[in-house]
Design a protein around this motif. Sequence first.
Motif, mmCIF file in Angstrom:
data_model
loop_
_atom_site.group_PDB
_atom_site.id
_atom_site.type_symbol
_atom_site.label_atom_id
_atom_site.label_comp_id
_atom_site.label_asym_id
_atom_site.label_seq_id
_atom_site.Cartn_x
_atom_site.Cartn_y
_atom_site.Cartn_z
ATOM 1 N N ASN A 251 0.806 -1.216 0.000
ATOM 2 C CA ASN A 251 0.000 0.000 0.000
ATOM 3 C C ASN A 251 0.844 1.273 0.000
ATOM 4 O O ASN A 251 0.346 2.343 0.363
ATOM 5 N N LEU A 252 2.106 1.165 -0.411
ATOM 6 C CA LEU A 252 2.989 2.326 -0.394
ATOM 7 C C LEU A 252 2.755 3.279 -1.570
ATOM 8 O O LEU A 252 3.366 4.333 -1.640
ATOM 9 N N GLY A 253 1.902 2.866 -2.503
ATOM 10 C CA GLY A 253 1.484 3.765 -3.580
ATOM 11 C C GLY A 253 2.622 4.335 -4.394
ATOM 12 O O GLY A 253 3.427 3.626 -4.985
ATOM 13 N N ARG A 254 2.711 5.679 -4.416
ATOM 14 C CA ARG A 254 3.706 6.365 -5.267
ATOM 15 C C ARG A 254 5.135 6.016 -4.896
ATOM 16 O O ARG A 254 6.036 6.095 -5.740
ATOM 17 N N ALA A 255 5.358 5.628 -3.641
ATOM 18 C CA ALA A 255 6.718 5.297 -3.226
ATOM 19 C C ALA A 255 7.254 4.097 -4.004
ATOM 20 O O ALA A 255 8.422 4.064 -4.388
ATOM 21 N N ARG A 414 14.092 0.335 4.343
ATOM 22 C CA ARG A 414 12.877 -0.131 5.032
ATOM 23 C C ARG A 414 11.735 0.840 4.725
ATOM 24 O O ARG A 414 11.195 1.511 5.611
ATOM 25 N N THR A 415 11.329 0.875 3.473
ATOM 26 C CA THR A 415 10.381 1.880 3.006
ATOM 27 C C THR A 415 9.070 1.840 3.767
ATOM 28 O O THR A 415 8.439 2.883 3.995
ATOM 29 N N GLU A 416 8.641 0.642 4.171
ATOM 30 C CA GLU A 416 7.363 0.534 4.888
ATOM 31 C C GLU A 416 7.402 1.270 6.221
ATOM 32 O O GLU A 416 6.361 1.703 6.734
ATOM 33 N N LEU A 417 8.577 1.422 6.816
ATOM 34 C CA LEU A 417 8.709 2.161 8.066
ATOM 35 C C LEU A 417 8.490 3.657 7.840
ATOM 36 O O LEU A 417 7.781 4.320 8.614
ATOM 37 N N PHE A 418 9.069 4.194 6.789
ATOM 38 C CA PHE A 418 9.029 5.637 6.556
ATOM 39 C C PHE A 418 7.712 6.092 5.927
ATOM 40 O O PHE A 418 7.280 7.222 6.137
ATOM 41 N N GLY A 419 7.077 5.207 5.168
ATOM 42 C CA GLY A 419 5.782 5.546 4.601
ATOM 43 C C GLY A 419 5.875 6.264 3.272
ATOM 44 O O GLY A 419 6.919 6.780 2.871
ATOM 45 N N GLU A 420 4.754 6.300 2.583
ATOM 46 C CA GLU A 420 4.696 6.851 1.234
ATOM 47 C C GLU A 420 5.080 8.330 1.192
ATOM 48 O O GLU A 420 5.939 8.733 0.409
#
Length: 499
Positions: A251-255, A414-420
């Motif tokens: 669900n990170l979308g644009r990221a 850890r992109t899920e930690l930082f968020g979109e």
Amino acid sequence: MTISVSHADEPARSLGGRFAGRLPLWVGLLVYTLLLVAGNALLNDPDTLWQVTLGQWILDHQAVPHEDIYSFTMRGEPWISTQWLAQVLYAKAYAWAGWAGPVVLAAAAIAATYALLARYLVARLSDTVSLIFICAAFTLAVPHLLARPHVLAMPFMVLWIGGMIAASDRREAPSFWLLPNMVLWANLHGGFLFGLMMVGPIALDAVVSADSDARKSLALRWAAFGVAALAASFCNPYGWDALLASQKILNLGRALQLIMEWHAADFSHIGAFEIYLLLGIGLMLHRGLILPVTRILILVGLLHMALSQGRSAEILALIAPIVLAVPLARQIGTAVPAGDRAAPRGALFGVVVAALVAGTAVYASVHRFEPSLRGAPVAAVTELRKLNVARVLNDYDFGGYLIYRGVDTFIDGRTELFGEKFFVDHNSASGLVEPENLFRLLDRYQIEATFLRTQSAATKLFDHLDGWEKVYSDDIATIHLRKAGAVHTREPVIDATVR
């Protein structure tokens, strides 16, 4: 166009009787040897560095993380590692044999994956057809074959999907003995969510293909298996949270659109994916292959994943042959007589394994395994540590190496930690797509220094920005230190004669 099916007494073996039943062994041997020789190519991802680092942290603390411990921007925020077991295995391998350990571990897991795929296919197709599928699967997956957690989970993915498809082909529900694969998968990699999602489509395939009077009981048995599979996925240190974490990544979308491995397929230049896709379409049109509607839906879903996310290409490569095997065998006459399915004898298997172990030990003693640090900011981090600064705005790609060197990150893999939003804001700031984001991040997080790629747009701006002094630069990274009074610009000269 229809296809005439060969008679059952016309065996399709075409690689010789001596080869019969041994293809999985030779496939595993060849794949392992190729990857061992290619060795350092498996270490070409900076994420491997922080995966090993985190694995060692888990071993040292005898606990799994529940909050961020590596960045200063998200320090203390809830975060879990759904890959904890793979990280521990990599850390153990590294502690035991240096970088040769992760290479051997990853190579063995990948070799096991293709050996298991070969074992599944040769029980249903000829060696020749099986080998074609295996070569295609390996070629498509090569860019993603790295010493990272997902490759340790790949054998369990093949076993899981293969077991369910085999049950569907028999018009049965899967054995509950398949559930340990889900338990291991759920502790090795967050991709286990894909395995859970595949239960429904394959169950539908089994129920639709069954006799009408058996569909209700079969549907109930598949439902029971699905519930058990979900329960099995909770057998990890995080329980239900592991499932939510995996969903959060999707669900990170644009990221996701900004991360290379999540990019959609690019056909502007011809590549292996396009070649195999076109060949597959051509074969189906030429031979008039007919598949059950449910199998078509499964293949279309896998193809959609591969087209929309480059990292899903290996899933398509590994799972599509399993989905196609039995329908293909029925239509092009490649079904294999039972007598040709014999597995290699235990003695042969033992000899091959012993030879691999000995060969690996010899090769590792004369070959140096180590990550490629040509793109890593090795010298720059050494200089950065001398500055004794704590709040550093770093390039996204440098995050893994900074964790490995014990430097707190602004952002990392850890992109899920930082968020979109955080990820997109950082990307637009470092590329000066939205320059105001850069100044907002500098102020909000009280940045003391920047640690960015030398060729980035933001680095060029800092070269001419008052209040920031360039203290180090090489071909890879540049460090700017916040320093009051640092001046890089001059007031323009005004010609008083000009009116």
